[in-house]
Design a protein around this motif. Structure first.
Motif, PDB file in Angstrom:
ATOM      1  N   THR A 323      25.535  78.932  -9.989  1.00 35.13           N
ATOM      2  CA  THR A 323      26.987  79.299 -10.157  1.00 35.13           C
ATOM      3  C   THR A 323      27.580  80.452  -9.374  1.00 35.13           C
ATOM      4  OG1 THR A 323      26.641  80.395 -12.245  1.00 35.13           O
ATOM      5  CG2 THR A 323      27.268  77.885 -12.493  1.00 35.13           C
ATOM      6  N   LYS A 324      28.934  80.905  -9.296  1.00 34.89           N
ATOM      7  CA  LYS A 324      29.339  82.058  -8.740  1.00 34.89           C
ATOM      8  C   LYS A 324      28.642  82.374  -7.207  1.00 34.89           C
ATOM      9  CE  LYS A 324      29.327  83.570 -13.568  1.00 34.89           C
ATOM     10  NZ  LYS A 324      28.900  84.793 -14.620  1.00 34.89           N
ATOM     11  N   ILE A 325      28.603  81.379  -6.566  1.00 37.74           N
ATOM     12  CA  ILE A 325      27.986  81.483  -5.252  1.00 37.74           C
ATOM     13  C   ILE A 325      29.237  82.196  -4.228  1.00 37.74           C
ATOM     14  CG2 ILE A 325      26.461  79.508  -5.246  1.00 37.74           C
ATOM     15  CD1 ILE A 325      28.356  77.942  -3.529  1.00 37.74           C
ATOM     16  N   ASP A 326      30.300  82.427  -4.967  1.00 33.49           N
ATOM     17  CA  ASP A 326      31.403  83.148  -4.023  1.00 33.49           C
ATOM     18  C   ASP A 326      30.791  84.688  -3.757  1.00 33.49           C
ATOM     19  OD1 ASP A 326      32.810  84.760  -6.428  1.00 33.49           O
ATOM     20  OD2 ASP A 326      32.211  82.802  -7.096  1.00 33.49           O
ATOM     21  N   ARG A 327      29.892  84.870  -4.299  1.00 39.02           N
ATOM     22  CA  ARG A 327      29.293  86.264  -4.274  1.00 39.02           C
ATOM     23  C   ARG A 327      28.569  86.442  -2.955  1.00 39.02           C
ATOM     24  NH1 ARG A 327      26.812  87.422 -10.240  1.00 39.02           N
ATOM     25  NH2 ARG A 327      28.568  87.560 -11.532  1.00 39.02           N
ATOM     26  N   VAL A 339      22.269  72.959  -7.171  1.00 38.08           N
ATOM     27  CA  VAL A 339      23.673  72.667  -6.262  1.00 38.08           C
ATOM     28  C   VAL A 339      24.119  73.888  -6.818  1.00 38.08           C
ATOM     29  CG1 VAL A 339      25.591  71.267  -6.167  1.00 38.08           C
ATOM     30  CG2 VAL A 339      23.616  70.100  -7.060  1.00 38.08           C
ATOM     31  N   GLY A 340      24.884  74.556  -5.613  1.00 36.00           N
ATOM     32  CA  GLY A 340      25.707  75.565  -5.579  1.00 36.00           C
ATOM     33  C   GLY A 340      27.074  75.408  -5.622  1.00 36.00           C
ATOM     34  N   ILE A 341      27.750  75.944  -6.839  1.00 39.42           N
ATOM     35  CA  ILE A 341      29.214  76.133  -7.117  1.00 39.42           C
ATOM     36  C   ILE A 341      29.815  77.468  -7.216  1.00 39.42           C
ATOM     37  CG2 ILE A 341      28.878  73.604  -7.901  1.00 39.42           C
ATOM     38  CD1 ILE A 341      29.525  75.021 -10.527  1.00 39.42           C
ATOM     39  N   SER A 342      31.209  77.351  -6.947  1.00 34.96           N
ATOM     40  CA  SER A 342      31.939  78.524  -7.441  1.00 34.96           C
ATOM     41  C   SER A 342      32.990  77.945  -7.943  1.00 34.96           C
ATOM     42  CB  SER A 342      32.336  79.507  -6.034  1.00 34.96           C
ATOM     43  OG  SER A 342      33.194  80.616  -6.761  1.00 34.96           O
ATOM     44  N   THR A 343      33.536  78.211  -9.152  1.00 37.72           N
ATOM     45  CA  THR A 343      34.770  77.872  -9.745  1.00 37.72           C
ATOM     46  C   THR A 343      35.992  78.840  -9.391  1.00 37.72           C
ATOM     47  OG1 THR A 343      34.385  79.147 -11.741  1.00 37.72           O
ATOM     48  CG2 THR A 343      33.696  76.885 -11.841  1.00 37.72           C
ATOM     49  N   LYS A 344      35.720  79.941  -8.755  1.00 37.21           N
ATOM     50  CA  LYS A 344      36.937  80.643  -8.040  1.00 37.21           C
ATOM     51  C   LYS A 344      37.249  80.064  -6.769  1.00 37.21           C
ATOM     52  CE  LYS A 344      35.870  85.233  -9.906  1.00 37.21           C
ATOM     53  NZ  LYS A 344      35.549  86.788  -9.816  1.00 37.21           N
ATOM     54  N   THR A 345      36.589  79.581  -6.072  1.00 35.79           N
ATOM     55  CA  THR A 345      36.856  79.109  -4.875  1.00 35.79           C
ATOM     56  C   THR A 345      36.947  77.724  -4.666  1.00 35.79           C
ATOM     57  OG1 THR A 345      34.604  79.273  -3.679  1.00 35.79           O
ATOM     58  CG2 THR A 345      36.023  81.261  -3.653  1.00 35.79           C
ATOM     59  N   GLY A 346      35.935  77.059  -5.671  1.00 37.12           N
ATOM     60  CA  GLY A 346      35.854  75.427  -5.383  1.00 37.12           C
ATOM     61  C   GLY A 346      34.818  75.235  -4.720  1.00 37.12           C
ATOM     62  N   ALA A 347      34.130  75.948  -3.920  1.00 34.83           N
ATOM     63  CA  ALA A 347      33.108  75.536  -3.130  1.00 34.83           C
ATOM     64  C   ALA A 347      32.005  75.077  -4.017  1.00 34.83           C
ATOM     65  CB  ALA A 347      32.203  76.899  -2.585  1.00 34.83           C
ATOM     66  N   GLY A 348      31.546  73.762  -3.434  1.00 36.74           N
ATOM     67  CA  GLY A 348      30.464  73.158  -4.035  1.00 36.74           C
ATOM     68  C   GLY A 348      30.921  72.232  -5.215  1.00 36.74           C
ATOM     69  N   ILE A 349      31.976  72.139  -5.320  1.00 37.87           N
ATOM     70  CA  ILE A 349      32.537  71.415  -6.610  1.00 37.87           C
ATOM     71  C   ILE A 349      32.583  69.868  -6.235  1.00 37.87           C
ATOM     72  CG2 ILE A 349      34.371  70.670  -8.299  1.00 37.87           C
ATOM     73  CD1 ILE A 349      32.850  73.182  -9.088  1.00 37.87           C
ATOM     74  N   GLU A 350      32.878  69.502  -5.081  1.00 39.42           N
ATOM     75  CA  GLU A 350      33.084  68.085  -4.475  1.00 39.42           C
ATOM     76  C   GLU A 350      31.668  67.585  -4.240  1.00 39.42           C
ATOM     77  OE1 GLU A 350      34.801  65.706  -0.675  1.00 39.42           O
ATOM     78  OE2 GLU A 350      35.520  67.807  -0.990  1.00 39.42           O
TER      79      GLU A 350
END
Length: 437
Positions: A323-327, A339-350
């Motif tokens: 998580t928190k790959i927006d960093r 799997v990498g995701i960011s709930t701030k930017t939505g990256a990786g969620i799809e």
């Protein structure tokens, strides 16, 4: 004489249109009072609707369905009126004022359809599931069952059992006749071998049916502050769980029902896994581990650049998530199986949702097939198989006893569809329906 029942069959007012359904021996009499005549069967007629004192209550479309060609098998009428509370209340009061008329109990229309042979119990259970369907997969499974997929399958099995018993008894009764071959029972037992195999294969699909009907459970686990609550809130598009930098904020399991790829999914946020001396947090961690053990899929979350964490060995269905790959200043390139995701930017969620959808497809592979959807189906089919096995393997007992085992197997199937001995089940099944169905 049986009561004539009525109820509002559409949603609660206010609405554009409300549908009041009537069924029973007094339908024609009620139509004579309310609209002045009995409309042509299955033809919508625009009428004034009045009470027994000829006070006009509303105007709308009236449909009449003559027995036995109706949902319940009785005379049925539908009044399509304006959906205001006042209009609905006035029409229901007018019906209640007629002799022999009363408000229907929950599921009573459907129960009458069962009693009149219009539906069997598997179709009724499918109809109940269809009313409650939340997702596309639930709708397809319920519609298939409501259309008689299980009835056709189970009736075919029951007919094979009946045929087997008939052949055995024919050989017993007419063994000295030339046209009854002595090897007829050999053919019977070959078919019973095949039938037992078919039913056991059918039972193997029960877990898939349960996932579609009850929901696919996903547990979010990981150390404190790994982003579990943030992911739950992101997926549900609302603040379901408290998000805080303070470790141990989540103490209990928080559940959200979601539609992912047409499947009902129950996502569970759990307490962060760590060593603790706080008794409440310890209990929360215990519940987290129980939820993970019971889940169909576990999402193991670990924050980017967070401390190393060894996930407990729980099940064989797990997706690792960073998580928190927006960093990161560059795109996330992967971390082993993670799997990498960011709930701030939505990256990786799809990509994560696609991964989950693939797992769903593996666990519930073919909704297009008729699947056993209820615990009672599984229980009775298990008894059916046990009786067939008793008949197949009890070669030293009299053939009459083996035939009796096949009769018991057929009865077990008959209890699923409602052909035999289901009176105790009826109240439970029909109580699940809303009033007006």
């Amino acid at each position: 004489m049986r009561d004539t029942i009525f109820a509002l069959s559409s949603g609660n007012p206010p609405a554009g249109v409300a549908i009041v359904r009537i069924s029973g021996p007094g339908v024609r009499f009620g139509l004579e009072i309310l609209v002045g005549h009995v409309p042509t069967a299955r033809m919508a007629t625009f009428c004034d609707i009045k009470d027994k004192n000829q006070l006009r209550l509303d105007r709308g479309l009236v449909l009449f369905f003559a027995a036995p060609n109706s949902f319940t098998g009785e005379d049925v009428a539908e009044l399509h009126i304006h959906g205001s509370r006042a209009s609905v209340s006035a029409v229901l009061l007018a019906l209640n004022d007629l002799d022999g008329f009363r408000l229907a109990e929950p599921g009573e229309f459907t129960r009458r359809a069962f009693e009149n042979g219009k539906l069997d119990l598997t179709e009724i259970e499918g109809l109940s599931d269809l009313i409650r369907a939340e997702t596309e997969s639930q709708r397809r499974q319920a519609l298939l069952q409501a259309d008689g997929a299980l009835r056709i399958l189970y009736e075919g099995w029951a007919q094979r059992l009946t045929h087997a018993r008939a052949m055995i008894e024919a050989e017993l009764d007419f063994s000295d006749e030339d046209d009854i071959p002595g090897s007829v029972s050999d053919h019977v037992w070959k078919d019973m071998d095949l039938l037992s195999f078919e039913i056991r294969q059918h039972l193997d699909s029960a877990s898939a049916a349960e996932i579609v009907r009850e929901g696919y459970r996903i547990a979010l686990i990981g150390p404190p502050n790994a982003g579990k609550s943030s992911l739950l809130n992101y997926l549900s598009k609302r603040d379901v769980a408290i998000v805080s930098d303070v470790p141990g904020t989540t103490r209990d399991v928080v559940e959200v029902r979601l539609d992912i790829a047409g499947y009902l999914v129950i996502v569970q946020d759990t307490a962060g896994l760590r060593e603790s001396t706080d008794q409440i947090e310890i209990e929360g961690i215990r519940r987290s581990l129980v939820a993970a053990e019971d889940a169909d899929l576990v999402l193991g979350l670990r924050e980017l650049d967070g401390p190393e964490y060894e996930f407990p060995a729980i099940g064989n269905q797990r997706i690792g998530i960073t998580t928190k790959i927006d960093r990161l200043d560059a795109p996330f390139t992967g971390d082993g199986d993670s799997v990498g995701i960011s709930t701030k930017t939505g990256a990786g969620i799809e990509g994560l949702l696609e991964n989950i959808a693939n797992r769903l497809g593996e666990l519930a592979p073919n909704v297009a097939l008729g699947l056993p959807t209820r615990a009672r189906h599984v229980d009775l089919l298990g008894k059916c198989v046990a009786s067939i096995e008793d008949a197949r393997t009890s070669k030293l007992v009299p053939i009459e006893v083996r035939s009796e085992f096949l009769r018991q197997a057929a009865n077990s199937i008959g209890m699923i569809t409602g052909v035999v001995d289901v009176e105790d089940l009826l109240g439970v099944i029909f109580s699940e329906f809303c009033v007006g169905k």
